[in-house]
Design an enzyme around this catalytic site. Structure first.
Site, mmCIF file in Angstrom:
data_model
loop_
_atom_site.group_PDB
_atom_site.id
_atom_site.type_symbol
_atom_site.label_atom_id
_atom_site.label_comp_id
_atom_site.label_asym_id
_atom_site.label_seq_id
_atom_site.Cartn_x
_atom_site.Cartn_y
_atom_site.Cartn_z
ATOM 1 N N ARG A 193 1.127 -0.604 -0.135
ATOM 2 C CA ARG A 193 0.092 -0.073 -0.174
ATOM 3 C C ARG A 193 0.513 0.848 -0.237
ATOM 4 O O ARG A 193 0.406 2.749 0.230
ATOM 5 C CB ARG A 193 -1.443 0.145 1.208
ATOM 6 C CG ARG A 193 -0.015 -0.133 2.836
ATOM 7 C CD ARG A 193 -1.521 -0.184 4.003
ATOM 8 N NE ARG A 193 -0.339 0.199 5.229
ATOM 9 C CZ ARG A 193 0.148 0.828 5.744
ATOM 10 N NH1 ARG A 193 0.133 2.060 5.571
ATOM 11 N NH2 ARG A 193 0.606 0.462 7.127
ATOM 12 N N ASN A 194 1.760 1.178 -0.278
ATOM 13 C CA ASN A 194 3.389 2.128 -0.443
ATOM 14 C C ASN A 194 3.545 2.090 -1.539
ATOM 15 O O ASN A 194 3.712 1.830 -1.976
ATOM 16 C CB ASN A 194 4.248 1.819 0.785
ATOM 17 C CG ASN A 194 4.336 1.951 2.457
ATOM 18 O OD1 ASN A 194 2.914 3.560 2.703
ATOM 19 N ND2 ASN A 194 3.341 1.108 2.768
ATOM 20 N N GLY A 285 5.249 -9.403 4.790
ATOM 21 C CA GLY A 285 6.255 -8.204 6.236
ATOM 22 C C GLY A 285 6.467 -8.734 6.941
ATOM 23 O O GLY A 285 5.612 -9.375 7.850
ATOM 24 N N ARG A 286 7.732 -8.288 7.630
ATOM 25 C CA ARG A 286 7.351 -8.013 9.449
ATOM 26 C C ARG A 286 6.530 -8.337 10.213
ATOM 27 O O ARG A 286 6.063 -8.241 11.100
ATOM 28 C CB ARG A 286 8.803 -7.348 9.607
ATOM 29 C CG ARG A 286 9.775 -8.105 11.528
ATOM 30 C CD ARG A 286 10.752 -7.182 11.920
ATOM 31 N NE ARG A 286 10.521 -5.624 11.562
ATOM 32 C CZ ARG A 286 9.512 -4.693 12.451
ATOM 33 N NH1 ARG A 286 9.651 -5.436 13.316
ATOM 34 N NH2 ARG A 286 9.734 -3.840 12.568
ATOM 35 N N HIS A 288 3.336 -7.008 8.945
ATOM 36 C CA HIS A 288 2.927 -6.983 7.766
ATOM 37 C C HIS A 288 1.402 -5.982 8.043
ATOM 38 O O HIS A 288 0.527 -7.177 8.649
ATOM 39 C CB HIS A 288 1.948 -8.328 7.295
ATOM 40 C CG HIS A 288 2.097 -8.308 6.039
ATOM 41 N ND1 HIS A 288 2.243 -8.754 4.289
ATOM 42 C CD2 HIS A 288 0.587 -8.437 4.948
ATOM 43 C CE1 HIS A 288 1.636 -8.402 3.219
ATOM 44 N NE2 HIS A 288 0.431 -8.790 4.034
ATOM 45 N N ALA A 289 0.323 -5.420 6.567
ATOM 46 C CA ALA A 289 -0.800 -4.993 7.249
ATOM 47 C C ALA A 289 -0.764 -4.091 8.466
ATOM 48 O O ALA A 289 -1.938 -3.859 9.481
ATOM 49 C CB ALA A 289 -2.103 -6.250 6.997
#
Length: 382
Positions: A193-194, A285-286, A288-289
């Site tokens: 989202r980045n 991701g570490r 994530h969300a």
């Protein structure tokens, strides 16, 4: 080999032209209900199979199973309830067995066959899905603003909602064909989202070193204030892929879906959706969300231990940083140098620089990517 759809069958709930014409020529026969853009996007994701095995909005039984066990009533993993809420005042006007015509603005999006109507506890939902009742959490506040009655039932898509980003849109049946045509047997999915900084690029290329292809699939839809605007994310990734990835190593397509900020549960949800698109692996991701400090640092990794039957392989790639001595992006597993040599890539710092119209250092973000962002007067959601 392209992964099997979740539940082993790619759902198709798109009306044939004949059925569509029949319904739309008799709209007066149906109860009409207005929906928002996020609901319309969920309907499209159901209809085109991105949410396989769902064929509609959850009934009360599946809702309770997902909320409490993170599985559907048939034991298939599913972590985020896909629900349709309506005003309690409409309860007397709708009955199980009715067919509702769902409208987004003036567009008749779908026909819903009502199979269930039930009330929900929004505070319980917040606690189970977001692991907090704090109204400062964007998902919690959004949940509490919803209506008190839920409707379950199968949907039949009549019209997709057009958007300025349609040229970037691929459906699961299309990506599956595309991956096969490319001869890809291992496909790594990447959710974002980045806009991409060098840390993201490092993770993507680390995954691509052992896979046949990379599927970059940014989420386009509702996000919180302060996040990057959809068009900015797309522009930034176009610049990165054009300048820094080998030709034909990447497929780029958007995913129309709201961001929920549900941390570990949403990490599983994101993986399931990319499995339906044909991915065999998924980068997690570490945080994530995640948002703020609502989730433990590695919660989004640990939750995958609860789903050995998920059917897609998670990739837990360590957080990267720039090392002065290594002269490049590395992570703690491959860099032996001291903390004084390490420069962490701060998303907050990058955002501030971009907000001020400044280019981040090239060890944080590619110059071409920054240029693609800074061409927008305001890259952020207000």
């Amino acid at each position: 080999m392209v992964s099997r759809p979740h539940g082993n069958k790619l759902v198709n709930r798109v009306a044939s032209e004949k059925v569509r014409e029949r319904i739309l020529s008799n709209t007066k026969d149906f109860i009409k209900l207005s929906i928002n853009l996020s609901m319309a996007s969920d309907i499209e994701n159901i209809a085109y199979g991105a949410y396989s095995p769902l064929e509609g909005f959850l009934d009360s039984e599946d809702y309770e199973y997902v909320l409490n066990s993170m599985r559907l009533s048939n034991d298939i993993p599913w972590t985020i309830p896909i629900i349709l809420d309506i005003d309690m005042k409409l309860r007397s006007q709708i009955s199980v067995g009715d067919e509702l015509l769902l409208y987004y603005n003036d567009i008749p999006v779908a026909l819903l066959e009502v199979s269930d109507m039930y009330k929900w506890d929004k505070w319980e939902y917040a606690e189970k899905v977001y692991s907090t009742r704090d109204t400062k959490h964007p998902g919690v506040s959004r949940t509490l603003s919803r209506n008190d009655l839920l409707i379950g039932g199968k949907v039949l898509l009549l019209n997709s909602v057009p958007s300025e980003f349609d040229r970037y849109l691929l459906r699961p049946i299309e990506t599956r064909v595309l991956f096969r045509e490319k001869g890809w047997k291992t496909i790594v999915g990447f959710q974002t989202r980045n806009v991409p900084h060098l840390g993201h690029e490092y993770i993507q290329k680390a995954a691509l070193t052992f896979a046949d292809g990379l599927f970059i699939n940014p989420l386009i839809g509702w996000k919180k204030v302060g996040d990057f605007r959809d068009e900015v994310i797309i522009s930034a990734y176009e610049a990165l892929i054009e300048n820094y990835f080998p030709k034909d190593s990447v497929v780029f397509a958007i995913l129309r879906m709201e961001m929920r900020y549900a941390g570990p549960r949403e990490a599983i949800h994101h993986a399931i959706v990319r499995k339906n698109y044909g991915c065999t692996h998924f980068i997690v991701g570490r945080d994530h969300a995640g948002v703020g400090n609502y989730y433990p640092p590695y919660a989004a990794w640990e939750i995958f231990d609860e789903f050995p039957d998920l059917g897609i392989t998670p990739l837990f790639i360590r957080e990267s940083f720039y090392c002065r001595k290594c002269s490049g992006m590395v992570n703690e597993k491959i860099c032996p140098h001291s903390e004084s040599d390490k420069i962490k890539i701060s998303g907050t710092m990058i955002r501030q620089m971009l907000l001020e119209g400044r280019y981040p250092p090239e060890y944080m973000m590619r110059r071409e990517v920054a240029r693609a962002i800074l061409k927008f007067e305001n890259p952020f959601i207000r």
